[in-house]
Scaffold this motif. Structure first.
Motif, PDB file in Angstrom:
ATOM      1  N   ASP A  54       0.806  -1.227   0.000  1.00 47.23           N
ATOM      2  CA  ASP A  54       0.000   0.000   0.000  1.00 47.23           C
ATOM      3  C   ASP A  54       0.836   1.273   0.000  1.00 47.23           C
ATOM      4  O   ASP A  54       0.296   2.361   0.159  1.00 47.23           O
ATOM      5  N   ILE A  55       2.138   1.162  -0.153  1.00 42.50           N
ATOM      6  CA  ILE A  55       2.983   2.358  -0.081  1.00 42.50           C
ATOM      7  C   ILE A  55       2.586   3.385  -1.131  1.00 42.50           C
ATOM      8  O   ILE A  55       2.506   4.584  -0.856  1.00 42.50           O
ATOM      9  N   ARG A  56       2.314   2.924  -2.327  1.00 37.30           N
ATOM     10  CA  ARG A  56       2.036   3.849  -3.420  1.00 37.30           C
ATOM     11  C   ARG A  56       0.752   4.645  -3.195  1.00 37.30           C
ATOM     12  O   ARG A  56       0.624   5.768  -3.664  1.00 37.30           O
ATOM     13  N   SER A  57      -0.186   4.108  -2.492  1.00 41.19           N
ATOM     14  CA  SER A  57      -1.463   4.794  -2.325  1.00 41.19           C
ATOM     15  C   SER A  57      -1.568   5.601  -1.040  1.00 41.19           C
ATOM     16  O   SER A  57      -2.479   6.412  -0.894  1.00 41.19           O
ATOM     17  N   SER A  58      -0.630   5.377  -0.122  1.00 48.08           N
ATOM     18  CA  SER A  58      -0.807   6.052   1.174  1.00 48.08           C
ATOM     19  C   SER A  58       0.458   6.626   1.796  1.00 48.08           C
ATOM     20  O   SER A  58       0.368   7.359   2.774  1.00 48.08           O
ATOM     21  N   ASP A  59       1.640   6.329   1.245  1.00 47.86           N
ATOM     22  CA  ASP A  59       2.864   6.785   1.900  1.00 47.86           C
ATOM     23  C   ASP A  59       3.792   7.604   0.990  1.00 47.86           C
ATOM     24  O   ASP A  59       4.417   8.554   1.441  1.00 47.86           O
ATOM     25  N   VAL A  60       3.913   7.204  -0.252  1.00 48.99           N
ATOM     26  CA  VAL A  60       4.759   7.934  -1.200  1.00 48.99           C
ATOM     27  C   VAL A  60       3.903   8.311  -2.405  1.00 48.99           C
ATOM     28  O   VAL A  60       3.138   7.474  -2.910  1.00 48.99           O
ATOM     29  N   PHE A  61       4.043   9.556  -2.837  1.00 43.58           N
ATOM     30  CA  PHE A  61       3.229  10.044  -3.951  1.00 43.58           C
ATOM     31  C   PHE A  61       4.123  10.289  -5.162  1.00 43.58           C
ATOM     32  O   PHE A  61       5.180  10.898  -5.055  1.00 43.58           O
ATOM     33  N   TYR A  62       3.666   9.808  -6.314  1.00 43.69           N
ATOM     34  CA  TYR A  62       4.492   9.829  -7.508  1.00 43.69           C
ATOM     35  C   TYR A  62       3.981  10.820  -8.554  1.00 43.69           C
ATOM     36  O   TYR A  62       4.405  10.792  -9.705  1.00 43.69           O
ATOM     37  N   GLU A 107      -1.726  13.272  -7.259  1.00 37.91           N
ATOM     38  CA  GLU A 107      -2.038  12.294  -6.213  1.00 37.91           C
ATOM     39  C   GLU A 107      -1.997  12.940  -4.831  1.00 37.91           C
ATOM     40  O   GLU A 107      -2.879  12.719  -3.999  1.00 37.91           O
ATOM     41  N   ALA A 108      -0.949  13.703  -4.569  1.00 39.09           N
ATOM     42  CA  ALA A 108      -0.811  14.364  -3.264  1.00 39.09           C
ATOM     43  C   ALA A 108      -1.859  15.464  -3.103  1.00 39.09           C
ATOM     44  O   ALA A 108      -2.438  15.647  -2.016  1.00 39.09           O
ATOM     45  N   TYR A 109      -2.095  16.181  -4.177  1.00 39.62           N
ATOM     46  CA  TYR A 109      -3.063  17.283  -4.167  1.00 39.62           C
ATOM     47  C   TYR A 109      -4.451  16.762  -3.783  1.00 39.62           C
ATOM     48  O   TYR A 109      -5.167  17.371  -2.975  1.00 39.62           O
ATOM     49  N   PRO A 122      -2.369  11.714  10.454  1.00 42.03           N
ATOM     50  CA  PRO A 122      -1.996  10.361  10.018  1.00 42.03           C
ATOM     51  C   PRO A 122      -1.074  10.403   8.794  1.00 42.03           C
ATOM     52  O   PRO A 122      -1.044  11.399   8.069  1.00 42.03           O
ATOM     53  N   PRO A 123      -0.322   9.317   8.554  1.00 45.21           N
ATOM     54  CA  PRO A 123       0.686   9.310   7.488  1.00 45.21           C
ATOM     55  C   PRO A 123       0.194   9.764   6.127  1.00 45.21           C
ATOM     56  O   PRO A 123       0.882  10.531   5.450  1.00 45.21           O
ATOM     57  N   VAL A 124      -0.971   9.332   5.685  1.00 44.25           N
ATOM     58  CA  VAL A 124      -1.405   9.669   4.328  1.00 44.25           C
ATOM     59  C   VAL A 124      -1.533  11.186   4.149  1.00 44.25           C
ATOM     60  O   VAL A 124      -1.180  11.733   3.096  1.00 44.25           O
ATOM     61  N   ILE A 125      -1.996  11.886   5.186  1.00 44.87           N
ATOM     62  CA  ILE A 125      -2.131  13.341   5.111  1.00 44.87           C
ATOM     63  C   ILE A 125      -0.768  14.005   5.249  1.00 44.87           C
ATOM     64  O   ILE A 125      -0.423  14.923   4.495  1.00 44.87           O
ATOM     65  N   ARG A 126       0.009  13.535   6.199  1.00 49.26           N
ATOM     66  CA  ARG A 126       1.339  14.114   6.435  1.00 49.26           C
ATOM     67  C   ARG A 126       2.226  13.953   5.201  1.00 49.26           C
ATOM     68  O   ARG A 126       2.916  14.885   4.784  1.00 49.26           O
ATOM     69  N   ARG A 127       2.210  12.772   4.605  1.00 49.00           N
ATOM     70  CA  ARG A 127       3.056  12.518   3.431  1.00 49.00           C
ATOM     71  C   ARG A 127       2.634  13.358   2.233  1.00 49.00           C
ATOM     72  O   ARG A 127       3.473  13.816   1.454  1.00 49.00           O
ATOM     73  N   ALA A 128       1.333  13.528   2.062  1.00 50.83           N
ATOM     74  CA  ALA A 128       0.852  14.352   0.943  1.00 50.83           C
ATOM     75  C   ALA A 128       1.317  15.803   1.101  1.00 50.83           C
ATOM     76  O   ALA A 128       1.704  16.455   0.124  1.00 50.83           O
ATOM     77  N   PHE A 129       1.289  16.286   2.330  1.00 49.82           N
ATOM     78  CA  PHE A 129       1.761  17.647   2.615  1.00 49.82           C
ATOM     79  C   PHE A 129       3.229  17.817   2.220  1.00 49.82           C
ATOM     80  O   PHE A 129       3.593  18.763   1.516  1.00 49.82           O
ATOM     81  N   ALA A 147       4.974  15.915   0.205  1.00 50.51           N
ATOM     82  CA  ALA A 147       5.131  15.711  -1.241  1.00 50.51           C
ATOM     83  C   ALA A 147       4.860  17.003  -1.988  1.00 50.51           C
ATOM     84  O   ALA A 147       5.609  17.383  -2.908  1.00 50.51           O
ATOM     85  N   LEU A 148       3.814  17.714  -1.604  1.00 47.55           N
ATOM     86  CA  LEU A 148       3.500  18.990  -2.262  1.00 47.55           C
ATOM     87  C   LEU A 148       4.585  20.027  -1.995  1.00 47.55           C
ATOM     88  O   LEU A 148       4.848  20.891  -2.834  1.00 47.55           O
ATOM     89  N   GLY A 149       5.236  19.920  -0.834  1.00 50.07           N
ATOM     90  CA  GLY A 149       6.366  20.813  -0.550  1.00 50.07           C
ATOM     91  C   GLY A 149       7.463  20.662  -1.582  1.00 50.07           C
ATOM     92  O   GLY A 149       8.104  21.638  -1.991  1.00 50.07           O
TER      93      GLY A 149
END
Length: 422
Positions: free
Chosen positions: A180-188, A192-194, A273-280, A282-284
């Motif tokens: 599940d890394i691709r959908s919730s931890d790392v954004f490519y 996806e992050a947006y 939670p990770p999915v929100i934190r990681r998306a933030f 990633a957008l940085g």
């Protein structure tokens, strides 16, 4: 009614596949493989680790699933916090999950509780979780060499619960936490992050301000400009000192990821939670990329951390247990996002353990949660370092940062001149 409701929920929860086709994994001992098992209508004799695990106290598991990934992530985080605060000392709380082997996005995460207290304190806490429609609770019972899983009810059931016998399963090709890394931890991609921050804007109002900052950035034209050099490194690697020195030596522009414009929001997103934190975060990187595109038209650009850092920490955090559990070196999870500006050179600073400890003693307290974890968790550190090394296109070039700052600077300047012709 409670039993019927939970039965309906269990069917919905495992909609990715029938219960009998799913594998369950309990992180019994992080130094070894998880305990893998399936469920069967027929009894199966248990040996060794399985008997040891299921034969010690009352055992429960709970799983969290929802079509709404933000709700699912928040429920998981809330339950984890509650369990850590309220479960008695003589109870073990372990990470568990259910998944279909080698099928991406099939993972349903949860917790396993071994309650050795008298009376069982965990059952009172589990009652509060059952009110959440995205949570399903199971209990495990044992008779001699057999153990079975059944839906848990805090009241005596009038009809016999269906037994699903625990059956040992072989180790899957890929560790479940990689699925599940691709959908919730790392954004490519930026989109996806947006999308994640759009989905959580009602519960995290700061998301709207972050998305506005992203929208305001002008896309990089990708034209030929001065070289962009990224400096990566774990805690106490001398990264900040080096990037400042490079800025002066090369008359370069110094940028950081996450960019300064996101500083007011970091504390809030770090608590999510990770999915929100990681998306933030990633957008940085995309905001920093836009700045890199502009500034590289004027002068060389030095960047303090970039996508390597975001991805390496995310992968190391998401993957539980041993170093061997990381995605394989040739995994697509280590590939650079197609829509993110690539730097000309990425340098990874490495410091020997003795020098790192000396520097940490002299360092201030401005550390992230993950940097603090690096200090106490050697296994986590090894996973971060390995993830850094596996990222491709571009990959990192390692630099020994143990010598004095001046020696490291001269070493890095030579590399930059050779690789970037500055």
């Amino acid at each position: 009614p409670n039993v019927v409701g939970c039965t309906m929920l269990s069917r919905a929860m495992f909609r990715c596949g029938q219960m009998c086709s799913r594998v369950f994994a309990v992180e019994f001992d992080l130094r070894t493989e998880p305990l893998y098992f399936t469920l069967s209508a027929k009894p199966h004799i248990l040996h060794h680790d399985y008997q040891r695990f299921f034969g010690d106290g009352k055992i429960f598991s709970l799983y969290i699933d929802s079509d709404n990934r933000i709700q699912k992530a928040q429920t998981h985080a809330e339950i984890k916090t509650k369990l850590s605060k309220k479960i008695a000392r003589d109870c073990d709380v372990l990470e568990t999950c259910s998944f279909i082997p080698d099928v991406k996005n099939s993972v349903v995460k949860g917790f396993c509780i071994r309650d050795k207290s008298t009376p069982g304190i965990s059952e009172e806490i589990l009652k509060t979780f059952r009110q959440n429609e995205s949570v399903c609770v199971f209990s495990y019972k044992r008779d001699g060499q057999y153990c079975w899983q059944e839906l848990w009810s805090p009241v005596n059931q009038t009809e016999k619960a269906e037994r699903q016998y625990v059956t040992p399963a072989s180790t899957p090709l890929y560790h479940p936490s990689t699925l599940d890394i691709r959908s919730s931890d790392v954004f490519y991609s930026r989109d996806e992050a947006y999308m994640v921050l759009q989905e959580c804007s009602d519960i995290v109002p700061e998301s709207k301000a972050v998305l506005q900052l992203v929208d305001e950035q002008v896309e990089s034209c990708g034209g030929v400009g001065f070289p962009v050099i990224v400096i990566e490194g774990l805690d106490a690697s001398g990264k900040t000192t080096l990037t400042e020195a490079l800025r002066e030596s090369l008359n370069a522009t110094l940028l950081k990821s996450p960019p300064q414009c996101l500083a007011p929001f970091r504390q809030r997103f770090d608590s999510e939670p990770p999915v929100i934190r990681r998306a933030f975060y990633a957008l940085g990187n995309y905001i920093t990329a836009a700045q890199m595109g502009k500034e590289s038209l004027k002068a060389p650009v030095i960047v303090d951390r970039y996508w390597h850092s975001t991805a390496a920490y995310a992968i190391a955090t998401a993957v539980s247990g041993r170093l061997e559990n990381l995605p394989r070196p040739d995994s697509e999870l280590y590939q650079w996002p197609e829509d993110l500006l690539r730097p000309n050179l990425v340098l990874l600073l490495n410091v020997n353990p003795e020098e790192r400890m000396r520097r940490l003693r002299d360092r201030g307290q401005d550390k992230t949660i993950e940097e603090n974890e690096l200090e106490v968790n050697q296994l986590f550190r090894l996973k971060v370092e390995e993830a850094y090394k596996r990222i491709q296109n571009p990959s990192c070039l390692s630099v020994d940062a143990s010598p004095s700052p001046q020696e490291v600077l001269q070493q890095v300047l030579r590399l930059i001149r050779n690789k970037c012709h500055l």
